[in-house]
Write a protein that holds these residues in place. Structure first.
Motif, PDB file in Angstrom:
ATOM      1  N   TYR A  13       0.923  -1.176   0.123  1.00 58.06           N
ATOM      2  CA  TYR A  13      -0.149  -0.041  -0.089  1.00 58.06           C
ATOM      3  C   TYR A  13       0.887   1.223  -0.004  1.00 58.06           C
ATOM      4  CZ  TYR A  13      -2.743   4.052   1.707  1.00 58.06           C
ATOM      5  OH  TYR A  13      -3.068   5.050   1.968  1.00 58.06           O
ATOM      6  N   TYR A  14       1.691   1.368   0.947  1.00 59.52           N
ATOM      7  CA  TYR A  14       2.494   2.466   1.067  1.00 59.52           C
ATOM      8  C   TYR A  14       3.531   2.981  -0.205  1.00 59.52           C
ATOM      9  CZ  TYR A  14       1.258   2.578   5.999  1.00 59.52           C
ATOM     10  OH  TYR A  14       0.356   2.446   6.913  1.00 59.52           O
ATOM     11  N   GLU A  15       3.934   2.032  -0.985  1.00 57.35           N
ATOM     12  CA  GLU A  15       4.700   2.227  -2.131  1.00 57.35           C
ATOM     13  C   GLU A  15       3.711   2.735  -3.126  1.00 57.35           C
ATOM     14  OE1 GLU A  15       4.778  -0.548  -0.394  1.00 57.35           O
ATOM     15  OE2 GLU A  15       6.731  -0.794   0.463  1.00 57.35           O
ATOM     16  N   LYS A  16       2.585   1.972  -3.475  1.00 57.49           N
ATOM     17  CA  LYS A  16       1.408   2.472  -4.215  1.00 57.49           C
ATOM     18  C   LYS A  16       0.900   3.785  -4.013  1.00 57.49           C
ATOM     19  CE  LYS A  16       0.050  -1.932  -5.954  1.00 57.49           C
ATOM     20  NZ  LYS A  16      -1.110  -3.078  -6.117  1.00 57.49           N
ATOM     21  N   ALA A  17       0.847   4.035  -2.712  1.00 64.34           N
ATOM     22  CA  ALA A  17       0.284   5.479  -2.566  1.00 64.34           C
ATOM     23  C   ALA A  17       1.241   6.605  -2.815  1.00 64.34           C
ATOM     24  CB  ALA A  17      -0.058   5.534  -0.948  1.00 64.34           C
ATOM     25  N   GLU A  18       2.558   6.230  -2.704  1.00 61.09           N
ATOM     26  CA  GLU A  18       3.773   7.036  -2.832  1.00 61.09           C
ATOM     27  C   GLU A  18       3.793   7.357  -4.240  1.00 61.09           C
ATOM     28  OE1 GLU A  18       8.286   7.410  -2.406  1.00 61.09           O
ATOM     29  OE2 GLU A  18       7.175   6.741  -0.539  1.00 61.09           O
ATOM     30  N   GLU A  19       3.660   6.198  -5.181  1.00 61.86           N
ATOM     31  CA  GLU A  19       3.592   6.321  -6.462  1.00 61.86           C
ATOM     32  C   GLU A  19       2.426   7.255  -6.913  1.00 61.86           C
ATOM     33  OE1 GLU A  19       3.015   2.985  -9.783  1.00 61.86           O
ATOM     34  OE2 GLU A  19       4.411   2.440  -8.306  1.00 61.86           O
ATOM     35  N   LEU A  20       1.283   6.890  -6.501  1.00 50.72           N
ATOM     36  CA  LEU A  20       0.251   7.856  -6.858  1.00 50.72           C
ATOM     37  C   LEU A  20       0.314   9.268  -6.502  1.00 50.72           C
ATOM     38  CD1 LEU A  20      -2.829   7.451  -8.006  1.00 50.72           C
ATOM     39  CD2 LEU A  20      -3.692   7.321  -5.749  1.00 50.72           C
ATOM     40  N   GLN A  21       0.957   9.466  -5.393  1.00 51.38           N
ATOM     41  CA  GLN A  21       1.147  10.906  -5.089  1.00 51.38           C
ATOM     42  C   GLN A  21       2.163  11.497  -6.268  1.00 51.38           C
ATOM     43  OE1 GLN A  21       1.053  12.530  -1.439  1.00 51.38           O
ATOM     44  NE2 GLN A  21      -0.799  11.407  -0.870  1.00 51.38           N
ATOM     45  N   LEU A  22       3.052  10.593  -6.338  1.00 51.84           N
ATOM     46  CA  LEU A  22       3.885  11.315  -7.467  1.00 51.84           C
ATOM     47  C   LEU A  22       3.520  11.486  -8.824  1.00 51.84           C
ATOM     48  CD1 LEU A  22       7.373   9.402  -6.537  1.00 51.84           C
ATOM     49  CD2 LEU A  22       7.190  11.758  -6.216  1.00 51.84           C
ATOM     50  N   GLN A  23       2.454  10.641  -8.976  1.00 53.80           N
ATOM     51  CA  GLN A  23       1.894  10.570 -10.531  1.00 53.80           C
ATOM     52  C   GLN A  23       0.870  11.954 -10.512  1.00 53.80           C
ATOM     53  OE1 GLN A  23      -0.476   7.142 -11.200  1.00 53.80           O
ATOM     54  NE2 GLN A  23      -1.353   7.832 -13.045  1.00 53.80           N
ATOM     55  N   TYR A  24       0.359  12.327  -9.402  1.00 54.39           N
ATOM     56  CA  TYR A  24      -0.505  13.461  -9.444  1.00 54.39           C
ATOM     57  C   TYR A  24       0.197  14.713  -8.398  1.00 54.39           C
ATOM     58  CZ  TYR A  24      -4.453  10.766 -11.160  1.00 54.39           C
ATOM     59  OH  TYR A  24      -5.113  10.127 -12.051  1.00 54.39           O
ATOM     60  N   LYS A  25       1.437  14.746  -8.273  1.00 54.03           N
ATOM     61  CA  LYS A  25       2.178  15.759  -7.671  1.00 54.03           C
ATOM     62  C   LYS A  25       1.880  17.146  -8.181  1.00 54.03           C
ATOM     63  CE  LYS A  25       6.824  17.395  -6.266  1.00 54.03           C
ATOM     64  NZ  LYS A  25       8.059  17.059  -6.689  1.00 54.03           N
ATOM     65  N   ASN A  26       1.868  17.396  -9.440  1.00 50.53           N
ATOM     66  CA  ASN A  26       1.669  18.696 -10.061  1.00 50.53           C
ATOM     67  C   ASN A  26       0.327  19.077  -9.635  1.00 50.53           C
ATOM     68  OD1 ASN A  26       3.920  18.641 -11.311  1.00 50.53           O
ATOM     69  ND2 ASN A  26       3.189  18.112 -13.232  1.00 50.53           N
ATOM     70  N   ILE A  27      -0.784  18.213  -9.704  1.00 52.84           N
ATOM     71  CA  ILE A  27      -2.122  18.808  -9.376  1.00 52.84           C
ATOM     72  C   ILE A  27      -2.129  18.976  -7.864  1.00 52.84           C
ATOM     73  CG2 ILE A  27      -4.530  17.887  -9.069  1.00 52.84           C
ATOM     74  CD1 ILE A  27      -3.776  18.681 -11.948  1.00 52.84           C
ATOM     75  N   LEU A  28      -1.788  18.113  -7.208  1.00 51.47           N
ATOM     76  CA  LEU A  28      -1.682  18.424  -5.522  1.00 51.47           C
ATOM     77  C   LEU A  28      -1.004  19.494  -5.168  1.00 51.47           C
ATOM     78  CD1 LEU A  28      -1.164  14.672  -4.577  1.00 51.47           C
ATOM     79  CD2 LEU A  28      -3.364  15.738  -4.609  1.00 51.47           C
ATOM     80  N   MET A  29       0.049  20.222  -5.889  1.00 53.11           N
ATOM     81  CA  MET A  29       0.930  21.192  -5.704  1.00 53.11           C
ATOM     82  C   MET A  29       0.213  22.445  -5.870  1.00 53.11           C
ATOM     83  SD  MET A  29       3.027  19.950  -3.611  1.00 53.11           S
ATOM     84  CE  MET A  29       4.043  21.464  -3.357  1.00 53.11           C
TER      85      MET A  29
END
Length: 128
Positions: A72-88
């Motif tokens: 889970y944690y690895e996948k969650a981090e990957e998902l956050q990186l994938q959407y980093k531009n939007i989340l910022m």
């Protein structure tokens, strides 16, 4: 006996409880936190592409949480990186912060109700 209790006004009926709940919901909608949430949501919706991408992220995040995957944690981090531009984006950060604040308030309310109502949920501890 129930009609006797109601007759004397000792116990509220379901309709009275629901009416009080409606009043509580109206009070919540009048808080600064909820007004900020609505303002930030409106600002976010003014950017439909950003709003759509944020909702994609949120849906994927929920699906990931429900998977109960050992990675889970690895996948969650990957998902956050994938959407980093939007989340910022500031509009997204403002929205998520205001949403979190109103959700925390609602959780406090739910917790207080749960403490007072005191349902037996001991069966939930048996598998731990």
């Amino acid at each position: 006996m129930q009609s006797e209790e109601k007759e004397y006004g000792v116990f509220p009926d379901e309709e009275e409880i629901l009416n009080i709940t409606d009043e509580l919901a109206e009070l919540l909608c009048k808080t600064d936190g909820y007004r900020r949430y609505k303002k930030h949501l409106a600002a976010l919706k003014e950017q439909p592409e950003v709003y759509q991408q944020l909702n994609e992220f949120r849906l994927k995040n929920i699906e990931l949480q429900l998977e109960k995957d050992e990675h889970y944690y690895e996948k969650a981090e990957e998902l956050q990186l994938q959407y980093k531009n939007i989340l910022m984006e500031s509009v997204v950060m403002d929205f998520l912060t205001s949403e979190q604040r109103i959700c925390k308030l609602m959780r406090k309310i739910y917790d207080r109700i749960a403490l007072k109502v005191n349902l037996d949920v001991s069966y939930m501890d048996q598998n731990q």
